[in-house]
Scaffold this motif. Structure first.
Motif: not given
Length: 127
Positions: A25-26, A33-36, A47-51
Motif C-alpha cells: 500500500f505504501y 520504493d523497493p528495489i525489484r 525505505d525503512r526510515t520512510r516506513l
C-alpha cells in the motif's frame, strides 16, 4: 546499523508489525520504493526510515497525503530551517485539531456523566 543493509518484505513486515499488504500500500502511494529483483522486493535503509516515519505519522493522525509530503521534504533539496518550519506548522495545526477533539470529548463525557447520574436518580426513585 549499516546503511547498506537491506530487508525483505517479510522482515520489514515483522519488524514493524504490519502486513506485507501494508508495505505494498505504501509502495502504491510512493512512500516506499523497493528495489525489484523479479517478484522479490528489496527494501533499503531509506525505505525503512520512510516506513517508520509513515507509521508514526499515521499514529499521530496525519492524512496519507500530508505524511508523504512531510517525508518527501527530507528527500529533496532545501533549507533545513524551511523543512523544520514546515514540519512545525503541520504539527501545530494537527495539535490544535487534537486539542479541539479532546475538549469535545471531555464535554461529551461530562454530559454523559450527568445523564447517567440523572438516570440513576430516576431509577432509585422508582424502586
Amino acid at each position: 546499523m549499516a546503511k547498506d543493509k537491506t530487508w525483505t518484505i517479510s522482515e520489514l513486515s515483522q519488524e514493524f508489525n504490519v502486513t506485507p499488504r501494508t508495505l505494498r500500500f505504501y509502495e502504491d502511494h510512493q512512500i516506499l520504493d523497493p528495489i525489484r529483483e523479479g517478484q522479490k522486493r528489496i527494501y533499503t535503509h531509506r525505505d525503512r526510515t520512510r516506513l517508520k516515519l509513515a507509521l508514526r505519522g499515521k499514529r499521530l493522525g496525519f492524512p496519507l497525503s500530508e505524511i508523504r509530503h512531510l517525508i518527501d521534504m527530507y528527500d529533496g533539496p532545501g533549507s533545513t530551517a524551511t523543512q523544520l518550519k514546515t514540519y512545525i506548522d503541520a504539527l501545530q495545526t494537527h495539535k490544535n485539531q487534537l486539542l479541539q477533539q479532546k475538549t469535545d470529548l471531555e464535554q461529551t463525557l461530562a454530559e454523559m456523566e450527568e445523564q447517567e447520574k440523572h438516570c440513576l436518580t430516576l431509577l432509585k426513585n422508582l424502586t
